[in-house]
Motif scaffolding. Structure first.
Motif, PDB file in Angstrom:
ATOM      1  N   GLY A 181      38.786  -3.540  66.680  1.00  0.00           N
ATOM      2  CA  GLY A 181      40.212  -3.878  66.586  1.00  0.00           C
ATOM      3  C   GLY A 181      41.051  -2.747  66.019  1.00  0.00           C
ATOM      4  O   GLY A 181      42.039  -2.979  65.310  1.00  0.00           O
ATOM      5  N   ILE A 182      40.675  -1.519  66.350  1.00  0.00           N
ATOM      6  CA  ILE A 182      41.359  -0.350  65.791  1.00  0.00           C
ATOM      7  C   ILE A 182      42.476   0.099  66.735  1.00  0.00           C
ATOM      8  O   ILE A 182      42.301   0.133  67.952  1.00  0.00           O
ATOM      9  N   ALA A 183      43.618   0.434  66.148  1.00  0.00           N
ATOM     10  CA  ALA A 183      44.737   0.982  66.919  1.00  0.00           C
ATOM     11  C   ALA A 183      44.597   2.500  66.974  1.00  0.00           C
ATOM     12  O   ALA A 183      44.855   3.183  65.974  1.00  0.00           O
ATOM     13  N   LEU A 184      44.155   3.020  68.124  1.00  0.00           N
ATOM     14  CA  LEU A 184      44.004   4.466  68.302  1.00  0.00           C
ATOM     15  C   LEU A 184      45.213   4.999  69.058  1.00  0.00           C
ATOM     16  O   LEU A 184      45.505   4.571  70.173  1.00  0.00           O
ATOM     17  N   THR A 185      45.925   5.938  68.452  1.00  0.00           N
ATOM     18  CA  THR A 185      47.123   6.524  69.079  1.00  0.00           C
ATOM     19  C   THR A 185      46.977   8.040  69.131  1.00  0.00           C
ATOM     20  O   THR A 185      46.305   8.653  68.301  1.00  0.00           O
ATOM     21  N   THR A 186      47.624   8.634  70.128  1.00  0.00           N
ATOM     22  CA  THR A 186      47.633  10.095  70.267  1.00  0.00           C
ATOM     23  C   THR A 186      49.065  10.546  70.525  1.00  0.00           C
ATOM     24  O   THR A 186      49.875   9.805  71.097  1.00  0.00           O
ATOM     25  N   SER A 187      49.366  11.774  70.129  1.00  0.00           N
ATOM     26  CA  SER A 187      50.699  12.339  70.384  1.00  0.00           C
ATOM     27  C   SER A 187      50.615  13.861  70.394  1.00  0.00           C
ATOM     28  O   SER A 187      49.842  14.452  69.644  1.00  0.00           O
ATOM     29  N   ASP A 188      51.416  14.450  71.275  1.00  0.00           N
ATOM     30  CA  ASP A 188      51.540  15.913  71.365  1.00  0.00           C
ATOM     31  C   ASP A 188      50.178  16.599  71.507  1.00  0.00           C
ATOM     32  O   ASP A 188      49.880  17.572  70.824  1.00  0.00           O
ATOM     33  N   ILE A 189      49.352  16.075  72.415  1.00  0.00           N
ATOM     34  CA  ILE A 189      48.027  16.669  72.607  1.00  0.00           C
ATOM     35  C   ILE A 189      47.929  17.443  73.923  1.00  0.00           C
ATOM     36  O   ILE A 189      46.855  17.929  74.273  1.00  0.00           O
ATOM     37  N   ASP A 190      49.035  17.541  74.646  1.00  0.00           N
ATOM     38  CA  ASP A 190      49.040  18.278  75.912  1.00  0.00           C
ATOM     39  C   ASP A 190      49.204  19.767  75.609  1.00  0.00           C
ATOM     40  O   ASP A 190      50.274  20.345  75.773  1.00  0.00           O
ATOM     41  N   ARG A 191      48.115  20.378  75.169  1.00  0.00           N
ATOM     42  CA  ARG A 191      48.158  21.782  74.752  1.00  0.00           C
ATOM     43  C   ARG A 191      46.980  22.549  75.362  1.00  0.00           C
ATOM     44  O   ARG A 191      45.854  22.064  75.353  1.00  0.00           O
ATOM     45  N   PRO A 192      47.211  23.753  75.863  1.00  0.00           N
ATOM     46  CA  PRO A 192      46.097  24.567  76.376  1.00  0.00           C
ATOM     47  C   PRO A 192      45.294  25.148  75.222  1.00  0.00           C
ATOM     48  O   PRO A 192      45.861  25.617  74.229  1.00  0.00           O
ATOM     49  N   VAL A 193      43.983  25.099  75.333  1.00  0.00           N
ATOM     50  CA  VAL A 193      43.102  25.680  74.320  1.00  0.00           C
ATOM     51  C   VAL A 193      41.956  26.397  75.022  1.00  0.00           C
ATOM     52  O   VAL A 193      41.636  26.106  76.168  1.00  0.00           O
ATOM     53  N   ILE A 194      41.362  27.349  74.315  1.00  0.00           N
ATOM     54  CA  ILE A 194      40.157  28.025  74.807  1.00  0.00           C
ATOM     55  C   ILE A 194      38.984  27.490  74.002  1.00  0.00           C
ATOM     56  O   ILE A 194      38.873  27.752  72.797  1.00  0.00           O
ATOM     57  N   ALA A 195      38.139  26.691  74.656  1.00  0.00           N
ATOM     58  CA  ALA A 195      37.050  26.026  73.950  1.00  0.00           C
ATOM     59  C   ALA A 195      35.985  25.590  74.939  1.00  0.00           C
ATOM     60  O   ALA A 195      36.192  25.605  76.156  1.00  0.00           O
ATOM     61  N   ASP A 196      34.839  25.210  74.404  1.00  0.00           N
ATOM     62  CA  ASP A 196      33.775  24.599  75.191  1.00  0.00           C
ATOM     63  C   ASP A 196      34.051  23.097  75.229  1.00  0.00           C
ATOM     64  O   ASP A 196      33.925  22.423  74.199  1.00  0.00           O
ATOM     65  N   PRO A 197      34.455  22.536  76.371  1.00  0.00           N
ATOM     66  CA  PRO A 197      34.848  21.122  76.424  1.00  0.00           C
ATOM     67  C   PRO A 197      33.770  20.178  75.910  1.00  0.00           C
ATOM     68  O   PRO A 197      34.055  19.248  75.145  1.00  0.00           O
ATOM     69  N   GLY A 198      32.518  20.404  76.320  1.00  0.00           N
ATOM     70  CA  GLY A 198      31.444  19.516  75.905  1.00  0.00           C
ATOM     71  C   GLY A 198      31.223  19.534  74.408  1.00  0.00           C
ATOM     72  O   GLY A 198      31.076  18.479  73.771  1.00  0.00           O
ATOM     73  N   LEU A 199      31.218  20.725  73.812  1.00  0.00           N
ATOM     74  CA  LEU A 199      31.001  20.828  72.372  1.00  0.00           C
ATOM     75  C   LEU A 199      32.183  20.265  71.587  1.00  0.00           C
ATOM     76  O   LEU A 199      32.002  19.623  70.539  1.00  0.00           O
ATOM     77  N   MET A 200      33.400  20.487  72.087  1.00  0.00           N
ATOM     78  CA  MET A 200      34.570  19.943  71.393  1.00  0.00           C
ATOM     79  C   MET A 200      34.592  18.421  71.474  1.00  0.00           C
ATOM     80  O   MET A 200      35.022  17.740  70.535  1.00  0.00           O
ATOM     81  N   GLU A 201      34.138  17.868  72.590  1.00  0.00           N
ATOM     82  CA  GLU A 201      34.018  16.412  72.682  1.00  0.00           C
ATOM     83  C   GLU A 201      33.045  15.897  71.625  1.00  0.00           C
ATOM     84  O   GLU A 201      33.283  14.862  70.993  1.00  0.00           O
ATOM     85  N   HIS A 202      31.944  16.623  71.441  1.00  0.00           N
ATOM     86  CA  HIS A 202      30.947  16.232  70.441  1.00  0.00           C
ATOM     87  C   HIS A 202      31.576  16.223  69.047  1.00  0.00           C
ATOM     88  O   HIS A 202      31.328  15.293  68.253  1.00  0.00           O
ATOM     89  N   VAL A 203      32.381  17.231  68.738  1.00  0.00           N
ATOM     90  CA  VAL A 203      33.048  17.292  67.433  1.00  0.00           C
ATOM     91  C   VAL A 203      33.990  16.111  67.249  1.00  0.00           C
ATOM     92  O   VAL A 203      33.980  15.427  66.211  1.00  0.00           O
ATOM     93  N   LEU A 204      34.833  15.845  68.262  1.00  0.00           N
ATOM     94  CA  LEU A 204      35.803  14.757  68.151  1.00  0.00           C
ATOM     95  C   LEU A 204      35.112  13.400  68.055  1.00  0.00           C
ATOM     96  O   LEU A 204      35.579  12.508  67.331  1.00  0.00           O
ATOM     97  N   ILE A 205      33.992  13.237  68.761  1.00  0.00           N
ATOM     98  CA  ILE A 205      33.255  11.971  68.678  1.00  0.00           C
ATOM     99  C   ILE A 205      32.714  11.775  67.262  1.00  0.00           C
ATOM    100  O   ILE A 205      32.807  10.675  66.692  1.00  0.00           O
ATOM    101  N   ASN A 206      32.165  12.830  66.673  1.00  0.00           N
ATOM    102  CA  ASN A 206      31.664  12.727  65.300  1.00  0.00           C
ATOM    103  C   ASN A 206      32.775  12.341  64.329  1.00  0.00           C
ATOM    104  O   ASN A 206      32.588  11.491  63.449  1.00  0.00           O
TER     105      ASN A 206
END
Length: 444
Positions: free
Chosen positions: A325-350
Motif C-alpha cells: 500500500g505504498i504511494a510511489l511517486t516520481t518527478s523530473d526523472i527524464d534526464r540523460p545519463v551515462i551508466a550501465d542500465p542493468g547495474l543501475m537498476e540493481h542499485v535502485l532495486i536495493n
C-alpha cells in the motif's frame, strides 16, 4: 603651446635657409662665384640639418616603441637642451618607460611568488595545454614520479600508460584514483582536474596526491569492522554447533558407560544433528553471500535515459509496492545519463527494498524518486521515504558488508550498490534521522 618651441626652431631654420638661398642668388648675379660655392655648401648643410632636426623625434619615437615591443624598458631621453616642446615629449616618454618597467617588475615579482607557492605545496601539480605539452610541473610531482624532466604526456606514458590516459580523459571537477608502481614504490594517486582558457589558449590543471597511507588506514578500519561483523556472525553459528556437538558426544559417552541401548538416544542424536545441520547450512549461506561481494560484473556504460531505468524498476517492484500500500511517486526523472542500465537498476532495486522495509507499518507509506542538478553539472538522484529513519550509529555502518537492521537481511545490498556506483565514478550519500525518514542521494 606644446609644439610652440618646435615650430619656432623650424621657422628659424627655414628663415636662415631662405636667407642663405637669397644671398647665394645675389652672389651669382654679381659674379661672386667663389662666395657662391661657399654659400651652396652652407645651404646644403642647412638642408641636411633641417631634415635631421625635423626627423629626430620620429627616430627617437620609433626606437622607443621598438624597445617596448622587445620588453626593453631601459630607454631614457635627455629632457633638457632640446627645446621646450621636445623636452616635454621626452619627459613623457621617460614616464611611460618607467610605468612599463614598474609593471614588468610587478609581474616578475608576482610570477616568482606564484612559482614559489607552486613549488611549496606538497601536492603534485601539473599544467598541460591542448597539444599535451607540459607547461608546468612542480618539484613535488617530479619527486613523486621520480622524473626530473616531463616535457609532454609521452613522458607519463613511459611511467604508466593508465596515468597518461587518465590525464587525457579526466574533466573539470572529476576525481579519479590511479594505482601505479614507480621504481619499488606503490602509489595510490588521487587525481583532480580543472580546465580553463587564457587568451584562447586551453589549459588543464591537474593535482595529484598520493593517498596510499590514508587509504591503508581506512582500509584497515574497514577490514576491522568487516572482521568484527563476520566474527560475530560466525561465532553465532559456530558456538551452538560446538555446544550441541559436545552435548551429543557426552550423551554417547554416558550411554556407553551406563550400557544404555543406542536406540534409546537416537531421538536426541537426531534432533541435535538436525540443529547442527541447520546452523551449518546458515554458515554456508553466509559464506556464499560473502562471495557475491567479489562478483560484481564489469561496467558496460552507455548513454541512456534515467526515466527508462526507473520505469523498469517500477514494473519489477509494482507487486511488492502494491501489496504494501505504498504511494510511489516520481518527478523530473527524464534526464540523460551515462551508466550501465542493468547495474543501475540493481542499485535502485536495493534502495527501493530498503525504503519499502523502512515504511512498513506507517499509516501513509510513501516513497518519492526525483532528480536535481548537482553543482558540478552532474545529476543527483534522490530516493526519499517517510519511514522511521536511522540514528547516527546506524548511518555509520549501513555500507559495511553484512551489517543489517533487517530481521532477514543479508547486509550486502548497500555494499554491492556502493561498489557498483564506484565503478560509475559516482557517489552515494544518505540523510536520515529518527522519525524523519531517509533519503539516499546518488550523484551520477
Amino acid at each position: 603651446m606644446v609644439f610652440k618651441n618646435f615650430k619656432l626652431q623650424i621657422v628659424f631654420r627655414v628663415l636662415l635657409l631662405t636667407g642663405a638661398v637669397t644671398l647665394f642668388a645675389w652672389c651669382i648675379v654679381l659674379g661672386y662665384y667663389l662666395r657662391s660655392i661657399y654659400l651652396a655648401g652652407a645651404i646644403l648643410i642647412l638642408l641636411v640639418e633641417l631634415v635631421w632636426y625635423t626627423d629626430r623625434f620620429n627616430r627617437d619615437l620609433k626606437n622607443f616603441l621598438t624597445s617596448l615591443l622587445q620588453s626593453d624598458f631601459t630607454t631614457h631621453f635627455h629632457t633638457s637642451g632640446n627645446g621646450k616642446s621636445i623636452d616635454e615629449l621626452y619627459s613623457m616618454l621617460n614616464k611611460i618607460a618607467t610605468a612599463f618597467r614598474n609593471i614588468s617588475v610587478q609581474k616578475e615579482v608576482q610570477y616568482r611568488y606564484l612559482e614559489m607557492l607552486f613549488e611549496h605545496v606538497r601536492v603534485g601539480i601539473l599544467s598541460v595545454d591542448a597539444t599535451g605539452k607540459v607547461q608546468h610541473a612542480n618539484q613535488a610531482l617530479k619527486t613523486m614520479l621520480q622524473k626530473n624532466i616531463l616535457p609532454d604526456l609521452h613522458a607519463f606514458e613511459n611511467i604508466d600508460a593508465s596515468l597518461a590516459n587518465t590525464i587525457r580523459e579526466i574533466r573539470t571537477g572529476e576525481t579519479r584514483l590511479v594505482k601505479l608502481r614507480v621504481q619499488q614504490e606503490v602509489l595510490q594517486l588521487s587525481i583532480h582536474a580543472s580546465e580553463f582558457k587564457l587568451e584562447d589558449m586551453y589549459y588543464k590543471l591537474i593535482s595529484m596526491q598520493n593517498i596510499r597511507q590514508e587509504l591503508d588506514i581506512h582500509e584497515m578500519d574497514a577490514w576491522q569492522k568487516l572482521i568484527h561483523v563476520m566474527s560475530h556472525e560466525i561465532m553465532n553459528s559456530v558456538s551452538p554447533i560446538i555446544s550441541l556437538s559436545s552435548t551429543l558426544h557426552g550423551l554417547v559417552v554416558q550411554s556407553k558407560a551406563a550400557d544404555v541401548p543406542m536406540p534409546s538416544i537416537y531421538d536426541s542424536l537426531n534432533q541435535g544433528l538436525d540443529a547442527i545441520h541447520i546452523r551449518s547450512e546458515g554458515l554456508y549461506n553466509f559464506t556464499k553471500t560473502y562471495r557475491k561481494l567479489a562478483a560484481i560484473p564489469k561496467l558496460n556504460a552507455t548513454e541512456t535515459n534515467l526515466r527508462e531505468i526507473v520505469h523498469r524498476v517500477e514494473v519489477l517492484m509494482a507487486a511488492n509496492i502494491r501489496e504494501q500500500g505504498i504511494a510511489l511517486t516520481t518527478s523530473d526523472i527524464d534526464r540523460p545519463v551515462i551508466a550501465d542500465p542493468g547495474l543501475m537498476e540493481h542499485v535502485l532495486i536495493n534502495l527501493l527494498l530498503n525504503a519499502i522495509d523502512a515504511v512498513a507499518g506507517k499509516a501513509a507509506p510513501a516513497i518519492h524518486i526525483y532528480t536535481t542538478p548537482s553543482a558540478k553539472g552532474q545529476v543527483n538522484i534522490h530516493i526519499r521515504d517517510n519511514g522511521e529513519g536511522m540514528d547516527e550509529t546506524t548511518l555509520e555502518k549501513i555500507f559495511i558488508p553484512f551489517y543489517t537492521t533487517k530481521k532477514n537481511g543479508s547486509g550486502i545490498g548497500l555494499a554491492i550498490s556502493k561498489q557498483i556506483l564506484q565503478l560509475h565514478h559516482a557517489d552515494i550519500r544518505v540523510n536520515s534521522a529518527p522519525s524523519l525518514g531517509t533519503e539516499f542521494i546518488i550523484t551520477l
